[in-house]
Design a protein around this motif. Structure first.
Motif, PDB file in Angstrom:
ATOM      1  N   GLU A  80      -1.429  -7.590  -9.283  1.00 31.10           N
ATOM      2  CA  GLU A  80      -2.798  -7.088  -9.391  1.00 31.10           C
ATOM      3  C   GLU A  80      -2.845  -5.656  -8.880  1.00 31.10           C
ATOM      4  O   GLU A  80      -2.570  -5.406  -7.703  1.00 31.10           O
ATOM      5  CB  GLU A  80      -3.742  -7.975  -8.573  1.00 31.10           C
ATOM      6  CG  GLU A  80      -5.177  -7.495  -8.544  1.00 31.10           C
ATOM      7  CD  GLU A  80      -6.039  -8.356  -7.628  1.00 31.10           C
ATOM      8  OE1 GLU A  80      -6.867  -7.793  -6.902  1.00 31.10           O
ATOM      9  OE2 GLU A  80      -5.845  -9.592  -7.626  1.00 31.10           O
ATOM     10  N   VAL A  81      -3.178  -4.712  -9.744  1.00 32.67           N
ATOM     11  CA  VAL A  81      -3.222  -3.293  -9.377  1.00 32.67           C
ATOM     12  C   VAL A  81      -4.640  -2.908  -8.984  1.00 32.67           C
ATOM     13  O   VAL A  81      -5.556  -2.930  -9.813  1.00 32.67           O
ATOM     14  CB  VAL A  81      -2.729  -2.402 -10.539  1.00 32.67           C
ATOM     15  CG1 VAL A  81      -2.821  -0.924 -10.142  1.00 32.67           C
ATOM     16  CG2 VAL A  81      -1.301  -2.769 -10.914  1.00 32.67           C
ATOM     17  N   GLN A  82      -4.816  -2.572  -7.711  1.00 31.47           N
ATOM     18  CA  GLN A  82      -6.118  -2.119  -7.220  1.00 31.47           C
ATOM     19  C   GLN A  82      -6.295  -0.619  -7.415  1.00 31.47           C
ATOM     20  O   GLN A  82      -7.407  -0.107  -7.394  1.00 31.47           O
ATOM     21  CB  GLN A  82      -6.257  -2.460  -5.729  1.00 31.47           C
ATOM     22  CG  GLN A  82      -6.453  -3.921  -5.436  1.00 31.47           C
ATOM     23  CD  GLN A  82      -7.893  -4.367  -5.653  1.00 31.47           C
ATOM     24  OE1 GLN A  82      -8.824  -3.593  -5.488  1.00 31.47           O
ATOM     25  NE2 GLN A  82      -8.064  -5.631  -6.028  1.00 31.47           N
ATOM     26  N   GLY A  83      -5.189   0.119  -7.545  1.00 31.82           N
ATOM     27  CA  GLY A  83      -5.275   1.565  -7.685  1.00 31.82           C
ATOM     28  C   GLY A  83      -5.627   2.240  -6.374  1.00 31.82           C
ATOM     29  O   GLY A  83      -5.397   1.705  -5.290  1.00 31.82           O
ATOM     30  N   LYS A  84      -6.187   3.441  -6.481  1.00 38.31           N
ATOM     31  CA  LYS A  84      -6.570   4.196  -5.288  1.00 38.31           C
ATOM     32  C   LYS A  84      -7.834   3.605  -4.685  1.00 38.31           C
ATOM     33  O   LYS A  84      -8.847   3.455  -5.358  1.00 38.31           O
ATOM     34  CB  LYS A  84      -6.795   5.664  -5.649  1.00 38.31           C
ATOM     35  CG  LYS A  84      -7.102   6.543  -4.447  1.00 38.31           C
ATOM     36  CD  LYS A  84      -7.267   7.994  -4.868  1.00 38.31           C
ATOM     37  CE  LYS A  84      -7.575   8.879  -3.664  1.00 38.31           C
ATOM     38  NZ  LYS A  84      -7.735  10.310  -4.072  1.00 38.31           N
ATOM     39  N   VAL A  85      -7.780   3.262  -3.407  1.00 37.08           N
ATOM     40  CA  VAL A  85      -8.920   2.677  -2.712  1.00 37.08           C
ATOM     41  C   VAL A  85      -9.354   3.624  -1.601  1.00 37.08           C
ATOM     42  O   VAL A  85      -8.615   3.848  -0.636  1.00 37.08           O
ATOM     43  CB  VAL A  85      -8.571   1.291  -2.127  1.00 37.08           C
ATOM     44  CG1 VAL A  85      -9.742   0.747  -1.315  1.00 37.08           C
ATOM     45  CG2 VAL A  85      -8.203   0.316  -3.247  1.00 37.08           C
ATOM     46  N   VAL A 133       0.852  -1.189   0.000  1.00 38.52           N
ATOM     47  CA  VAL A 133       0.000   0.000   0.000  1.00 38.52           C
ATOM     48  C   VAL A 133       0.888   1.240   0.000  1.00 38.52           C
ATOM     49  O   VAL A 133       1.718   1.411   0.894  1.00 38.52           O
ATOM     50  CB  VAL A 133      -0.937   0.025   1.225  1.00 38.52           C
ATOM     51  CG1 VAL A 133      -1.785   1.291   1.221  1.00 38.52           C
ATOM     52  CG2 VAL A 133      -1.824  -1.211   1.265  1.00 38.52           C
ATOM     53  N   GLY A 134       0.722   2.110  -1.002  1.00 32.35           N
ATOM     54  CA  GLY A 134       1.524   3.330  -1.057  1.00 32.35           C
ATOM     55  C   GLY A 134       1.304   4.091  -2.346  1.00 32.35           C
ATOM     56  O   GLY A 134       1.285   3.497  -3.433  1.00 32.35           O
ATOM     57  N   LYS A 135       1.141   5.432  -2.234  1.00 29.09           N
ATOM     58  CA  LYS A 135       0.902   6.265  -3.415  1.00 29.09           C
ATOM     59  C   LYS A 135       2.195   6.757  -4.062  1.00 29.09           C
ATOM     60  O   LYS A 135       2.255   6.926  -5.274  1.00 29.09           O
ATOM     61  CB  LYS A 135       0.018   7.453  -3.045  1.00 29.09           C
ATOM     62  CG  LYS A 135      -1.406   7.077  -2.688  1.00 29.09           C
ATOM     63  CD  LYS A 135      -2.265   8.293  -2.448  1.00 29.09           C
ATOM     64  CE  LYS A 135      -1.866   9.010  -1.173  1.00 29.09           C
ATOM     65  NZ  LYS A 135      -2.779  10.146  -0.872  1.00 29.09           N
ATOM     66  N   GLU A 136       3.211   7.024  -3.239  1.00 29.46           N
ATOM     67  CA  GLU A 136       4.466   7.570  -3.772  1.00 29.46           C
ATOM     68  C   GLU A 136       5.368   6.413  -4.190  1.00 29.46           C
ATOM     69  O   GLU A 136       6.023   5.783  -3.359  1.00 29.46           O
ATOM     70  CB  GLU A 136       5.140   8.445  -2.725  1.00 29.46           C
ATOM     71  CG  GLU A 136       4.333   9.693  -2.365  1.00 29.46           C
ATOM     72  CD  GLU A 136       5.038  10.529  -1.339  1.00 29.46           C
ATOM     73  OE1 GLU A 136       6.153  11.023  -1.601  1.00 29.46           O
ATOM     74  OE2 GLU A 136       4.486  10.694  -0.226  1.00 29.46           O
ATOM     75  N   VAL A 159      -1.946  -1.365  -3.894  1.00 25.71           N
ATOM     76  CA  VAL A 159      -2.960  -0.337  -3.623  1.00 25.71           C
ATOM     77  C   VAL A 159      -2.260   1.011  -3.555  1.00 25.71           C
ATOM     78  O   VAL A 159      -1.240   1.156  -2.875  1.00 25.71           O
ATOM     79  CB  VAL A 159      -3.686  -0.619  -2.292  1.00 25.71           C
ATOM     80  CG1 VAL A 159      -4.672   0.509  -1.964  1.00 25.71           C
ATOM     81  CG2 VAL A 159      -4.405  -1.958  -2.343  1.00 25.71           C
ATOM     82  N   GLY A 160      -2.806   2.010  -4.251  1.00 28.91           N
ATOM     83  CA  GLY A 160      -2.207   3.334  -4.136  1.00 28.91           C
ATOM     84  C   GLY A 160      -2.421   4.206  -5.350  1.00 28.91           C
ATOM     85  O   GLY A 160      -2.943   5.311  -5.249  1.00 28.91           O
TER      86      GLY A 160
END
Length: 377
Positions: free
Chosen positions: A251-256, A208-211, A239-240
């Motif tokens: 598997e890319v969940q993207g922004k949750v 989990v991480g956006k950066e 996730v992020g």
């Protein structure tokens, strides 16, 4: 007698997504132990927000975000805004608790007793992760003067890790009795989670991480390539951000933003990995521990203090996909070890890494007399 406190932060107090849930959880815990009068959102709005964004624009979106938050103009405007809000409420509170040091509680600082909760300093960013220290030398010196004065004007500066406390002592010259380690918490109530983990499929790694760069996704992908070669059934859930990752098993969940969906992802995972290149504290790590996940983190910042190496997970050097792959394979191939580490992490969150314990450590210092009137200059 109950202390009357007032909170300063950025973002809405009741918003569970603001600051990854930090605002809501810190001040909820403070309200359980003090008379929390109000929590104020000290954020730029209107023409000030537009002006700040325009004069610090950068084609690099991440750099633009850092420049928006970290500049002397914003610090001064926010500090004056905080001062006006506090003046209107003068007499209704005894002490202010501020989250982070993006401004001071008034300008010049020192009109009201206050304490600050921090997980990072500008000096640490400048030393360890320059993208988080975007100022040129002249502005940096002015910022450091403001930051230092804000720390020195406080009754106490509460450090979420020993790592940041050492910076307060060595880089900013705070005395040991005012640079106070209080620890960190988990941004949900761990007592609401299931008492045991039933959904572990033995093959799912959660990241989990956006950066992307700072959180270490490139290292994670290199390590997972090795893992997937040896365990084709393994899967990495990211996730992020919405990224086009063309790699088998990813598997890319993207922004949750749906917390119930994020909860399911935690519950279904076998282990949690955050191979960060720089991470002051890492709220997601305590969350993962609360969900009984063994965690693999790095030594790059205060994050290393959250995980007890070989007890609740592994603490490894950053930028070492070979070591990371070995640790992942070890945990995926050993269900008993995963369970033991996960249970140990959950106990750590319940007993130590929670905001009620943090506020308990704060209380003796909240009414400590400030050393004098700070002045940013």
């Amino acid at each position: 007698m109950t202390i009357r406190t007032l909170g300063l932060t950025q973002g809405k107090f009741q918003d569970p997504l603001a600051a990854s849930g930090l605002n809501q959880n810190v001040f909820s815990a403070l309200a359980r132990r003090t008379n929390l009068v109000e929590v104020l959102d000290i954020s730029l709005s209107g023409w000030r927000r537009w002006w700040n964004a325009s004069i610090h624009w950068s084609p690099d979106r991440d750099r633009w975000r850092e420049r928006f938050d970290l500049n002397v103009w914003s610090f001064t405007q926010l500090s004056r805004m905080a001062g006006r809000e506090l003046s209107q409420r003068d007499g209704s509170f005894e002490v202010v608790l501020q989250l982070k040091t993006l401004y001071s509680p008034g300008y010049p600082v020192g009109s009201w007793p206050y304490a600050i909760l921090v997980d990072n300093t500008y000096t640490l960013s400048d030393r360890h992760y320059p993208p988080w220290a975007p100022m040129k030398p002249t502005e940096r010196d002015r910022w450091l003067k403001l930051e230092r004065a804000t720390y020195h004007g406080a009754s106490a500066v509460f450090a979420r890790t020993q790592w940041v406390r050492q910076s307060l002592l060595q880089d900013y010259g705070l005395s040991p009795d005012r640079a106070v380690w209080v620890g960190t918490g988990c941004n949900f109530n761990p007592h609401t989670l299931p008492k045991k983990k039933d959904l572990d499929d033995g093959r799912t790694i959660l990241f989990v991480g956006k950066e992307i760069q700072r959180k270490g996704l490139p290292t994670m992908l290199k390590a997972f390539k090795v893992v997937h070669q040896q365990m084709p059934e393994a899967r990495l859930v990211f996730v992020g951000r919405d990224l086009a990752v063309q790699q088998s098993g990813v598997e890319v969940q993207g922004k949750v933003t749906d917390r119930s969906h994020l909860r399911r992802l935690y519950e279904q995972a076998s282990l949690f990995v955050l191979p960060a290149r720089f991470e002051p504290c890492g709220n997601v790590v305590t969350e993962a521990m609360g969900y009984r996940l063994p965690c693999i983190v790095t030594t790059a910042g205060g994050i290393a203090e959250l995980v007890i190496d070989r007890e609740t997970g592994y603490v490894i050097p950053p930028d070492r996909p070979d070591i990371l792959a070995d640790c992942i394979l070890d945990l995926l191939s050993n269900p008993k070890k995963r369970q033991q580490m996960g249970e140990a992490g959950a106990r750590r969150v319940t007993e130590e890494l929670n905001w009620d314990r943090v506020v308990e450590r704060m209380l003796p210092y909240l009414l400590q007399k400030p050393p004098g009137m700070g002045h940013p200059g």
